[in-house]
Design a protein around this motif. Structure first.
Motif, PDB file in Angstrom:
ATOM      1  N   GLY B   5       0.801  -1.217   0.000  1.00 28.77           N
ATOM      2  CA  GLY B   5       0.000   0.000   0.000  1.00 28.77           C
ATOM      3  C   GLY B   5       0.835   1.269   0.000  1.00 28.77           C
ATOM      4  O   GLY B   5       0.601   2.177  -0.805  1.00 28.77           O
ATOM      5  N   GLU B   6       1.800   1.328   0.897  1.00 29.68           N
ATOM      6  CA  GLU B   6       2.683   2.492   0.977  1.00 29.68           C
ATOM      7  C   GLU B   6       3.388   2.742  -0.349  1.00 29.68           C
ATOM      8  O   GLU B   6       3.479   3.877  -0.816  1.00 29.68           O
ATOM      9  CB  GLU B   6       3.750   2.272   2.054  1.00 29.68           C
ATOM     10  CG  GLU B   6       3.235   2.345   3.484  1.00 29.68           C
ATOM     11  CD  GLU B   6       4.264   1.815   4.488  1.00 29.68           C
ATOM     12  OE1 GLU B   6       5.389   1.457   4.063  1.00 29.68           O
ATOM     13  OE2 GLU B   6       3.933   1.752   5.678  1.00 29.68           O
ATOM     14  N   TYR B   7       3.872   1.663  -0.912  1.00 30.53           N
ATOM     15  CA  TYR B   7       4.611   1.754  -2.167  1.00 30.53           C
ATOM     16  C   TYR B   7       3.738   2.326  -3.278  1.00 30.53           C
ATOM     17  O   TYR B   7       4.146   3.228  -4.010  1.00 30.53           O
ATOM     18  CB  TYR B   7       5.125   0.370  -2.560  1.00 30.53           C
ATOM     19  CG  TYR B   7       6.017   0.361  -3.775  1.00 30.53           C
ATOM     20  CD1 TYR B   7       7.396   0.479  -3.658  1.00 30.53           C
ATOM     21  CD2 TYR B   7       5.473   0.212  -5.055  1.00 30.53           C
ATOM     22  CE1 TYR B   7       8.210   0.460  -4.778  1.00 30.53           C
ATOM     23  CE2 TYR B   7       6.275   0.196  -6.174  1.00 30.53           C
ATOM     24  CZ  TYR B   7       7.648   0.315  -6.037  1.00 30.53           C
ATOM     25  OH  TYR B   7       8.447   0.300  -7.152  1.00 30.53           O
ATOM     26  N   VAL B   8       2.523   1.805  -3.387  1.00 27.09           N
ATOM     27  CA  VAL B   8       1.602   2.253  -4.437  1.00 27.09           C
ATOM     28  C   VAL B   8       1.222   3.719  -4.223  1.00 27.09           C
ATOM     29  O   VAL B   8       1.238   4.519  -5.156  1.00 27.09           O
ATOM     30  CB  VAL B   8       0.339   1.374  -4.476  1.00 27.09           C
ATOM     31  CG1 VAL B   8      -0.753   2.014  -5.319  1.00 27.09           C
ATOM     32  CG2 VAL B   8       0.675  -0.012  -4.997  1.00 27.09           C
ATOM     33  N   ARG B   9       0.894   4.031  -2.972  1.00 27.05           N
ATOM     34  CA  ARG B   9       0.488   5.414  -2.686  1.00 27.05           C
ATOM     35  C   ARG B   9       1.605   6.386  -3.054  1.00 27.05           C
ATOM     36  O   ARG B   9       1.377   7.393  -3.716  1.00 27.05           O
ATOM     37  CB  ARG B   9       0.105   5.556  -1.214  1.00 27.05           C
ATOM     38  CG  ARG B   9      -0.066   7.011  -0.764  1.00 27.05           C
ATOM     39  CD  ARG B   9      -1.166   7.198   0.254  1.00 27.05           C
ATOM     40  NE  ARG B   9      -2.487   6.970  -0.291  1.00 27.05           N
ATOM     41  CZ  ARG B   9      -3.628   7.278   0.356  1.00 27.05           C
ATOM     42  NH1 ARG B   9      -3.577   7.826   1.563  1.00 27.05           N
ATOM     43  NH2 ARG B   9      -4.794   7.036  -0.195  1.00 27.05           N
ATOM     44  N   ARG B  12       1.921   6.680  -6.818  1.00 29.10           N
ATOM     45  CA  ARG B  12       0.786   7.371  -7.422  1.00 29.10           C
ATOM     46  C   ARG B  12       0.840   8.868  -7.115  1.00 29.10           C
ATOM     47  O   ARG B  12       0.592   9.710  -7.990  1.00 29.10           O
ATOM     48  CB  ARG B  12      -0.530   6.772  -6.910  1.00 29.10           C
ATOM     49  CG  ARG B  12      -1.774   7.338  -7.619  1.00 29.10           C
ATOM     50  CD  ARG B  12      -3.056   6.829  -7.045  1.00 29.10           C
ATOM     51  NE  ARG B  12      -3.196   7.062  -5.617  1.00 29.10           N
ATOM     52  CZ  ARG B  12      -3.452   8.240  -5.076  1.00 29.10           C
ATOM     53  NH1 ARG B  12      -3.605   9.309  -5.835  1.00 29.10           N
ATOM     54  NH2 ARG B  12      -3.525   8.372  -3.768  1.00 29.10           N
ATOM     55  N   MET B  13       1.199   9.192  -5.876  1.00 30.41           N
ATOM     56  CA  MET B  13       1.305  10.590  -5.467  1.00 30.41           C
ATOM     57  C   MET B  13       2.325  11.330  -6.338  1.00 30.41           C
ATOM     58  O   MET B  13       2.067  12.458  -6.781  1.00 30.41           O
ATOM     59  CB  MET B  13       1.752  10.687  -4.005  1.00 30.41           C
ATOM     60  CG  MET B  13       0.748  10.131  -3.004  1.00 30.41           C
ATOM     61  SD  MET B  13      -0.777  11.071  -2.878  1.00 30.41           S
ATOM     62  CE  MET B  13      -1.094  10.953  -1.109  1.00 30.41           C
ATOM     63  N   GLU B  14       3.448  10.703  -6.561  1.00 26.97           N
ATOM     64  CA  GLU B  14       4.486  11.303  -7.401  1.00 26.97           C
ATOM     65  C   GLU B  14       3.932  11.631  -8.790  1.00 26.97           C
ATOM     66  O   GLU B  14       4.129  12.727  -9.314  1.00 26.97           O
ATOM     67  CB  GLU B  14       5.670  10.346  -7.550  1.00 26.97           C
ATOM     68  CG  GLU B  14       6.591  10.294  -6.346  1.00 26.97           C
ATOM     69  CD  GLU B  14       7.523   9.085  -6.375  1.00 26.97           C
ATOM     70  OE1 GLU B  14       8.092   8.750  -5.325  1.00 26.97           O
ATOM     71  OE2 GLU B  14       7.663   8.477  -7.463  1.00 26.97           O
ATOM     72  N   LEU B  15       3.244  10.666  -9.352  1.00 24.57           N
ATOM     73  CA  LEU B  15       2.687  10.866 -10.697  1.00 24.57           C
ATOM     74  C   LEU B  15       1.586  11.926 -10.682  1.00 24.57           C
ATOM     75  O   LEU B  15       1.427  12.689 -11.639  1.00 24.57           O
ATOM     76  CB  LEU B  15       2.121   9.547 -11.231  1.00 24.57           C
ATOM     77  CG  LEU B  15       3.146   8.453 -11.526  1.00 24.57           C
ATOM     78  CD1 LEU B  15       2.462   7.110 -11.715  1.00 24.57           C
ATOM     79  CD2 LEU B  15       3.973   8.802 -12.769  1.00 24.57           C
ATOM     80  N   LYS B  26      -9.377   8.424 -10.172  1.00 22.63           N
ATOM     81  CA  LYS B  26      -9.148   8.177 -11.595  1.00 22.63           C
ATOM     82  C   LYS B  26      -8.428   6.854 -11.802  1.00 22.63           C
ATOM     83  O   LYS B  26      -8.787   6.065 -12.693  1.00 22.63           O
ATOM     84  CB  LYS B  26      -8.313   9.327 -12.194  1.00 22.63           C
ATOM     85  CG  LYS B  26      -8.979  10.694 -12.140  1.00 22.63           C
ATOM     86  CD  LYS B  26      -9.802  10.999 -13.378  1.00 22.63           C
ATOM     87  CE  LYS B  26     -10.557  12.318 -13.238  1.00 22.63           C
ATOM     88  NZ  LYS B  26      -9.649  13.493 -13.096  1.00 22.63           N
ATOM     89  N   VAL B  27      -7.427   6.612 -10.974  1.00 23.53           N
ATOM     90  CA  VAL B  27      -6.688   5.350 -11.091  1.00 23.53           C
ATOM     91  C   VAL B  27      -7.607   4.179 -10.778  1.00 23.53           C
ATOM     92  O   VAL B  27      -7.613   3.173 -11.494  1.00 23.53           O
ATOM     93  CB  VAL B  27      -5.455   5.338 -10.157  1.00 23.53           C
ATOM     94  CG1 VAL B  27      -4.830   3.954 -10.107  1.00 23.53           C
ATOM     95  CG2 VAL B  27      -4.433   6.374 -10.614  1.00 23.53           C
ATOM     96  N   ALA B  58      -0.069  -1.970 -11.980  1.00 30.80           N
ATOM     97  CA  ALA B  58       1.325  -1.855 -12.403  1.00 30.80           C
ATOM     98  C   ALA B  58       1.405  -1.160 -13.755  1.00 30.80           C
ATOM     99  O   ALA B  58       2.213  -0.253 -13.967  1.00 30.80           O
ATOM    100  CB  ALA B  58       1.971  -3.235 -12.473  1.00 30.80           C
ATOM    101  N   LYS B  59       0.553  -1.561 -14.663  1.00 32.19           N
ATOM    102  CA  LYS B  59       0.522  -0.969 -15.997  1.00 32.19           C
ATOM    103  C   LYS B  59       0.214   0.522 -15.899  1.00 32.19           C
ATOM    104  O   LYS B  59       0.886   1.346 -16.507  1.00 32.19           O
ATOM    105  CB  LYS B  59      -0.549  -1.678 -16.837  1.00 32.19           C
ATOM    106  CG  LYS B  59      -0.370  -1.510 -18.336  1.00 32.19           C
ATOM    107  CD  LYS B  59      -1.336  -2.401 -19.097  1.00 32.19           C
ATOM    108  CE  LYS B  59      -1.157  -2.229 -20.615  1.00 32.19           C
ATOM    109  NZ  LYS B  59      -2.100  -3.061 -21.379  1.00 32.19           N
ATOM    110  N   GLU B  60      -0.808   0.818 -15.111  1.00 34.97           N
ATOM    111  CA  GLU B  60      -1.262   2.199 -14.952  1.00 34.97           C
ATOM    112  C   GLU B  60      -0.172   3.091 -14.353  1.00 34.97           C
ATOM    113  O   GLU B  60      -0.028   4.242 -14.753  1.00 34.97           O
ATOM    114  CB  GLU B  60      -2.505   2.212 -14.043  1.00 34.97           C
ATOM    115  CG  GLU B  60      -3.306   3.487 -14.073  1.00 34.97           C
ATOM    116  CD  GLU B  60      -3.954   3.773 -15.414  1.00 34.97           C
ATOM    117  OE1 GLU B  60      -4.086   2.828 -16.222  1.00 34.97           O
ATOM    118  OE2 GLU B  60      -4.293   4.944 -15.669  1.00 34.97           O
ATOM    119  N   LEU B  61       0.569   2.549 -13.418  1.00 35.03           N
ATOM    120  CA  LEU B  61       1.588   3.349 -12.720  1.00 35.03           C
ATOM    121  C   LEU B  61       2.977   3.190 -13.322  1.00 35.03           C
ATOM    122  O   LEU B  61       3.940   3.760 -12.823  1.00 35.03           O
ATOM    123  CB  LEU B  61       1.632   2.956 -11.231  1.00 35.03           C
ATOM    124  CG  LEU B  61       0.340   3.103 -10.423  1.00 35.03           C
ATOM    125  CD1 LEU B  61       0.575   2.708  -8.971  1.00 35.03           C
ATOM    126  CD2 LEU B  61      -0.204   4.531 -10.507  1.00 35.03           C
TER     127      LEU B  61
END
Lengths: 117, 117
Positions: B5-9, B12-15, B26-27, B58-61
């Motif tokens: 979770g932390e990793y994804v957040r 995603r935040m960076e992007l 949106k994601v 993974a694809k999305e990010l």
DNA sequence: TGTAGTGTGTAGTATATACTACACAACATG
DNA sequence: CATGTTGTGTAGTATATACTACACACTACA
């Protein structure tokens, strides 16, 4: 390729020929599950059991746990753990080896085992 | 090591900084899950989602699916399938490589990839 | 100041996984 | 012929997995 249940039943039956300790019931008790459950598994009426039960069964029947797990559609948790520690490199290696002929993979394993690295 | 979770957040935040398409909502819509579900996953309130959802994420990010799956405590099903076809040999190879230093494994992968076999 | 978009809280559901408990009929064996 | 042992049938259970549906409060902005 036989199913998990068929494979186990065949192997157990063979052992049962020469040793009454390999009756379905005795084996079930030895691996700590209900006899009816093992019966259903052997006849494919129930899906294969969990990893720990498969390991106990493999030990009892003198089979390779990894082979039995594979027949059950599973991959040993310790292998998964190793892969998860270095997912990129292991993913690449395994996919690379996917279509390699048996002898090539064997040679590779031997070289790694013999410590040429 | 961060959690899934932390990793994804974080990613995603960076992007999201440079592109409003990377809002949680949106994601979530893009990977076809409920926003509240993704929210809970990112905050570790829910365990990581299933393999297909992780792949979409993974694809999305723009992340490596195998890495994300590893963070989720999973191993890609296609890898498991490859292993299950030749369980003995792959089990031995992987356990043999368990404690090998990174450079040794890398060299091995490169040699296999470059077709010296 | 309304309305569009943000993330989150609550309360569920469907399906799969991994079994247990117990009764029963068939057979063999002393 | 009773007793033990065999495999199997029926009817469940507990826990995990992988989510949905919808309401809510807050913020931005036109």
């Amino acid at each position: 390729m036989s199913t998990f249940g068929e494979y186990v039943r065949k192997r157990r039956m063979e052992l049962q020929e020469g040793d009454p300790r390999f009756s379905l019931r005795k084996v079930a008790v030895a691996i700590d599950v209900e006899p009816s459950y093992l019966s259903k598994i052997e006849r494919g009426e129930q899906p294969p059991p969990g990893e720990q039960t498969i390991r106990a069964l493999a030990k009892e029947l003198g089979e390779d746990p990894d082979v039995l797990l594979a027949l059950a559609g599973k991959v040993s948790d310790d292998l998964q753990k190793i892969i998860r520690k270095r997912p990129r490199i292991f993913a690449e290696l395994i996919r690379e080896l996917k279509d390699m002929p048996e002898h090539a993979v064997l040679r590779l394993v031997r070289e790694v085992r013999d410590g040429k690295w």
